[in-house]
Design a protein around this motif. Structure first.
Motif, PDB file in Angstrom:
ATOM      1  N   ASN A 294     -18.338 142.424 148.893  1.00  0.00           N
ATOM      2  CA  ASN A 294     -17.976 142.696 147.376  1.00  0.00           C
ATOM      3  C   ASN A 294     -16.351 142.762 147.516  1.00  0.00           C
ATOM      4  O   ASN A 294     -15.816 142.124 146.823  1.00  0.00           O
TER       5      ASN A 294
ATOM      6  N   ARG B  56     -20.638 138.483 139.706  1.00  0.00           N
ATOM      7  CA  ARG B  56     -21.842 139.567 139.457  1.00  0.00           C
ATOM      8  C   ARG B  56     -22.065 140.129 140.646  1.00  0.00           C
ATOM      9  O   ARG B  56     -22.845 139.753 141.546  1.00  0.00           O
TER      10      ARG B  56
ATOM     11  N   PHE C  81     -22.858 143.276 143.352  1.00  0.00           N
ATOM     12  CA  PHE C  81     -23.718 144.531 143.374  1.00  0.00           C
ATOM     13  C   PHE C  81     -23.039 145.824 143.123  1.00  0.00           C
ATOM     14  O   PHE C  81     -21.944 145.997 143.730  1.00  0.00           O
ATOM     15  N   HIS C  82     -23.685 146.667 142.787  1.00  0.00           N
ATOM     16  CA  HIS C  82     -23.095 148.134 142.487  1.00  0.00           C
ATOM     17  C   HIS C  82     -22.794 148.901 143.626  1.00  0.00           C
ATOM     18  O   HIS C  82     -21.732 149.959 143.629  1.00  0.00           O
ATOM     19  N   ALA C  83     -23.343 148.700 144.762  1.00  0.00           N
ATOM     20  CA  ALA C  83     -23.024 149.300 145.944  1.00  0.00           C
ATOM     21  C   ALA C  83     -22.359 148.214 146.972  1.00  0.00           C
ATOM     22  O   ALA C  83     -22.441 147.315 146.781  1.00  0.00           O
TER      23      ALA C  83
ATOM     24  N   CYS D 133     -21.861 145.714 149.794  1.00  0.00           N
ATOM     25  CA  CYS D 133     -22.790 144.710 150.716  1.00  0.00           C
ATOM     26  C   CYS D 133     -22.234 144.600 152.008  1.00  0.00           C
ATOM     27  O   CYS D 133     -21.666 143.668 152.377  1.00  0.00           O
TER      28      CYS D 133
ATOM     29  N   GLU E 220     -25.847 140.931 146.040  1.00  0.00           N
ATOM     30  CA  GLU E 220     -27.191 141.770 145.716  1.00  0.00           C
ATOM     31  C   GLU E 220     -27.734 142.291 147.273  1.00  0.00           C
ATOM     32  O   GLU E 220     -27.814 141.641 148.184  1.00  0.00           O
TER      33      GLU E 220
END
Length: 706
Positions: A407, A430, A432-434, A436, A471
Motif C-alpha cells: 500500500n 483501491r 486494502f484498509h490494512a 499489505c 487485498e
C-alpha cells in the motif's frame, strides 16, 4: 554378282537399318541393367535377325547369304554379351533348321561375327563412345574377312564358286553397311544419353526449385510473372494461378517497398545495371507483410527474350530478431549510461545526506534551520529514489529483499504513475484498509507496478481507466488459488484496464521475452517478461484474465508476512560508536571527506586512501592491521574486491564493508550478494553508516569476508 543379288542385298541393308532404328527407339538400355532386360534385348535382336534372314540372296538351294553378319557383329559391339549371344543362338537355330550345304558355314558366321564384336569391345571399349571412321571401317573389314574364312566349311566343290560370287560384295558393301549401322546406333546412343541427361537435369532442377528454402519466380521484361515454384505459394499464400495471371508483380509488393522494387526492375528492363541483392516487403494473402531478402539474375530464354529470375528468402523472423537485438543493445547502452549517472549521483547524495546529518546534530532543537536541514534530507531521499529507479532500469541494482507494505509503495508511486499514463487516462487506486506486507525487493516491486501500468496504458483507449488494487486474502478466501505458494494468507496486487483485451492465444505468450502485439517500433516485448521474472524471483505468482474488447486484469500473489507490532512508546536507540581503526577507500573526494567526518564523529580512528594502490602503501607503512576496511566497489585501477583480498592476504584487514550505488559482478551474482558479503548501499545516512559499522565489528568475521 548379278542384279538380283544387289537388289536382295540393298533390301536387307534397308531392313537392317530400319530394324536398328526401331530397336534403338525402344529404349531398352536403362541405367541399371539386369539379366532379364539383357535377355529381352537379345530376343528382340534375334527376331530382327530372323526378319533379315527371311529375305536372303540364294546362290543355290541350301546356300544363302544375307546381312546377319552386320547385325550380329554390331550387336556384339554395342549390346551386352548376353543379348548378343541370345540373338546369335536364335539366328543359329533358324539357320540349322533351313539346312543345306551352307548350314555349317552359316552357323559359324553367326557365332564368329558375334564373338568378334564382343572381343573388339572388350579390347577397345571407347569404340562405343568416340570411335573413328577408320576404326569402324577396320572393324567391318575384319568381321567379313572372318566371314569369308568360314567358307572352308563349305563342300569343296562349292567353295571356289561361292567365294568368287560373294567376295566383292562381302569385302566392299558389307564393311560399309557395318560402319553405317554402327554409326546409326552411336547416334541413337548419343541421343539417348542426351535425353537421359536432359531428363536428369530437369529432375534435379525441379527438385532444387521445388525443395528450395527460397521462393523462386521468373519475370519477363513486361513485369509479368511467368513461373513460380511451390515455395512461392507458401511465402505469400497465393496459388500459382494468381501469380501467373497477375498483370504485374507489383500487385504483391508492399507499399513501402514499391518505389525500391519497381525502380530496380526498371533498370533491369532498360538493360542498365541493377541492384541484385536487397530486402523488401511483400503482401501476404491474409494481409500480413513479410520481409524478403532478394537475389536476382537475368538470362535469355530460347526465344532470345530477356528474363529475370528472382530468389526470395523469408527473413521476417530474422529481421524481427535483428530489430530486437538492436533494441536490446540500445537498452543496454542507455542502461550503462543510467547506471553511470546513478553512481555519480549517489556519491553526491551521500555527501549531502552526511553533511545534513552532521549539521542537524549541531543545531539546537526548535530552530528554523533545523527544519530546513530536514527538507534538504527529504530532497536527498527523493533523489535516492530516482537513482534506484535508474538502476532498476539498468539492472545494476543490488537485490535486497525486505519487508514492505505494498500500500505504501503504491501510494509513493502514484504521482509518478499519473505522469506516465498521461492526462487523458484516469488512474485510480483501491488499496486494502490494512497494511499489505510482503517480503520483496522494493525497487523491483516498483518496476513490476510500473510495467503493469504501462502495459495497461498502451492497451487502453484515450478515455480509459486503469485501476491499481491491493487485498489480503485469508486462508479461506484463497479457494485453492496459487497452490505453488505456501499455505496461509495471500496479498493480491491487481492492475486492471478496460482496453482492447487479449485472445487466449495471446495470453499464452504474453510472458515470452520479445513477444509483443504492439506495432513495430512501439515496444520491446520485454516489459511483461521482466515482470514475470521479478515475480518468480521474489517467490510470488502472477495470473492474467482477459477477453477481447473487455480489458485485462493482472493479479500478482505474494505470501502475506505476519509481523509483531512494536511495543507502544518504545524509542529507537541511537547507533553506538567505537574506538576501532577503520580504513576508508573511495575514489570520490567528497565521499572520503564526509565518510571520515561521520566515522570520527562516532569515535573511530580513520585512515583514508583514494584508491587501492594508495591504500596498500598506507597499510604497508603502518604495519598494523585495521579493524575494518570500508571500500567502494567500483574504482579505477584496483577494484574494491581486489583490494580487500590483497589486504586480507597481508593480514592488514580482516573484515570488509563494501559500499556503492552501482556495482558489477565483483561481489554479486545476478544481482544477489554472495554469502558472507557485507554491503552498504549509497546514499546512506550517518546513522545508517554507524549502525552498519557497529553490526560488522560486533558480529562474527564470517559475515564480512573480503
Amino acid at each position: 554378282m548379278d542384279i538380283l543379288f544387289l537388289q536382295k542385298l540393298t533390301y536387307n541393308i534397308c531392313l537392317l537399318l530400319g530394324a536398328g532404328v526401331l530397336y534403338s527407339e525402344l529404349n531398352l538400355k536403362p541405367a541399371r541393367r539386369n539379366w532379364h532386360i539383357d535377355l529381352l534385348a537379345g530376343a528382340i535382336l534375334g527376331v530382327i535377325c530372323l526378319v533379315v534372314m527371311l529375305n536372303p540372296w540364294i546362290l543355290r538351294p541350301g546356300l544363302v547369304f544375307d546381312v546377319r553378319s552386320i547385325l550380329l557383329s554390331v550387336a556384339g559391339l554395342f549390346f551386352p554379351p548376353l543379348s548378343a549371344m541370345t540373338a546369335a543362338a536364335i539366328a543359329a537355330g533358324y539357320r540349322l533348321n533351313l539346312g543345306g550345304p551352307g548350314a555349317a558355314m552359316g552357323v559359324a558366321v553367326i557365332f564368329t561375327t558375334t564373338a568378334t564384336g564382343i572381343l573388339w569391345r572388350r579390347l577397345r571399349p571407347h569404340i562405343t563412345l568416340t570411335p573413328s571412321f577408320g576404326e569402324l571401317a577396320l572393324f567391318g573389314l575384319a568381321v567379313h574377312l572372318i566371314m569369308l574364312g568360314c567358307a572352308v566349311l563349305l563342300p569343296s566343290e562349292l567353295r571356289a564358286d561361292t567365294l568368287r560370287n560373294i567376295s566383292l560384295p562381302v569385302l566392299v558393301i558389307y564393311p560399309v553397311g557395318t560402319m553405317v549401322f554402327a554409326l546409326l546406333l552411336l547416334r541413337q546412343g548419343e541421343r539417348e544419353r542426351g535425353r537421359r541427361a536432359l531428363a536428369e537435369s530437369e529432375d534435379r532442377y525441379r527438385a532444387v526449385s521445388e525443395h528450395s528454402h527460397n521462393a523462386i519466380c521468373v519475370l519477363n521484361q513486361a513485369g509479368r510473372i511467368t513461373w513460380v515454384n511451390g515455395k512461392m505459394t507458401a511465402l505469400a499464400g497465393y496459388p500459382k494461378e494468381v501469380y501467373l495471371e497477375a498483370p504485374s508483380f507489383a500487385k504483391f509488393i508492399a507499399p513501402e517497398s514499391m518505389a525500391l522494387v519497381t525502380g530496380e526492375f526498371a533498370k533491369f528492363a532498360a538493360g542498365r545495371p541493377y541492384n541484385a541483392n536487397y530486402r523488401f516487403s511483400i503482401l501476404h494473402a491474409n494481409g500480413e507483410k513479410r520481409i524478403c531478402e532478394c537475389s536476382a539474375a537475368h538470362f535469355h530464354d530460347k526465344a532470345g527474350e530477356l528474363n529475370l529470375v528472382v530468389s526470395l528468402l523469408d527473413v521476417t523472423e530474422q529481421s524481427r530478431l535483428e530489430a530486437q537485438l538492436r533494441q536490446t543493445q540500445k537498452m543496454d547502452a542507455i542502461g550503462s549510461l543510467a547506471g553511470g549517472i546513478a553512481h555519480d549521483f549517489n556519491n553526491i547524495l551521500s555527501a549531502i545526506s552526511g553533511y545534513c546529518g552532521l549539521l542537524a546534530k549541531s543545531l539546537p532543537a526548535g530552530q528554523q534551520a533545523g527544519d530546513d536541514v530536514k527538507e534538504i534530507m527529504k530532497a536527498a531521499d527523493r533523489g535516492a529514489t530516482l537513482t534506484r529507479q535508474l538502476l532498476a532500469f539498468s539492472r545494476r541494482q543490488v537485490i535486497s529483499p525486505a519487508l514492505i507494505d505494498l500500500n505504501k509503495s503504491i501510494s509513493d508511486m502514484t504521482k509518478m504513475l499519473r505522469r506516465l499514463v498521461g492526462s487523458e487516462l484516469k488512474l485510480s487506486t483501491r488499496l486494502f484498509h490494512a497494511p499489505c506486507r510482503v517480503k520483496a525487493d522494493p525497487g523491483q516491486m516498483e518496476q513490476v507496478v510500473m510495467n503493469l501500468v504501462l502495459n495497461a496504458r498502451d492497451a487502453s483507449p484515450k478515455d480509459g481507466e486503469i485501476t491499481i488494487g491491493t487485498e489480503v486474502l485469508s486462508e479461506g478466501e484463497r479457494a485453492g488459488a496459487c497452490p505453488a505458494l505456501p499455505p496461509g494468507p495471500l496479498v493480491r496486487l491487481t492492475v486492471a484496464d478496460k482496453g482492447c483485451g487479449m485472445s487466449e492465444e495471446v495470453q499464452c505468450r504474453i510472458f515470452e521475452p520479445f513477444f509483443t502485439t504492439k506495432p513495430a517500433g512501439s515496444g520491446t516485448g520485454l516489459g511483461l517478461s521482466v515482470v514475470f521474472g521479478i515475480v518468480k524471483q521474489n517467490g510470488a505468482e502472477i495470473e492474467v484474465e482477459s477477453c477481447p474488447g473487455k480489458g485485462s486484469v493482472f493479479c500478482v500473489y505474494f505470501p502475506f508476512m505476519q509481523v509483531q507490532t512494536p511495543a507502544a512508546g518504545a524509542a529507537e536507540a541511537a547507533p553506538a560508536g567505537g574506538t576501532e581503526t577503520i580504513l576508508l577507500v573511495d575514489d570520490d573526494e567528497a565521499m572520503r571527506s564526509i565518510g571520515t567526518r561521520l566515522l570520527k564523529a562516532f569515535g573511530y580512528e580513520v585512515l583514508c586512501a583514494a584508491d587501492g594502490k594508495e591504500a596498500l602503501e598506507l597499510m604497508t607503512r603502518r604495519g598494523k592491521p585495521a579493524d575494518l576496511l570500508i571500500t567502494d566497489v567500483v574504482m579505477p585501477g584496483m577494484s574494491g574486491r581486489e583490494l580487500a583480498r590483497e589486504l586480507a592476504r597481508l593480514k592488514l584487514a580482516g573484515r570488509t564493508l563494501y559500499m556503492s550505488g552501482y556495482t558489477d559482478d565483483a561481489i554479486m551474482e545476478h544481482g544477489v550478494l554472495e554469502p558472507g558479503i557485507a554491503f552498504l548501499y549509497k546514499p546512506f545516512s550517518s546513522d545508517g553508516l554507524a549502525a552498519k559499522v557497529r553490526e560488522i565489528l560486533d558480529g562474527p568475521p564470517g559475515q564480512a569476508v573480503p
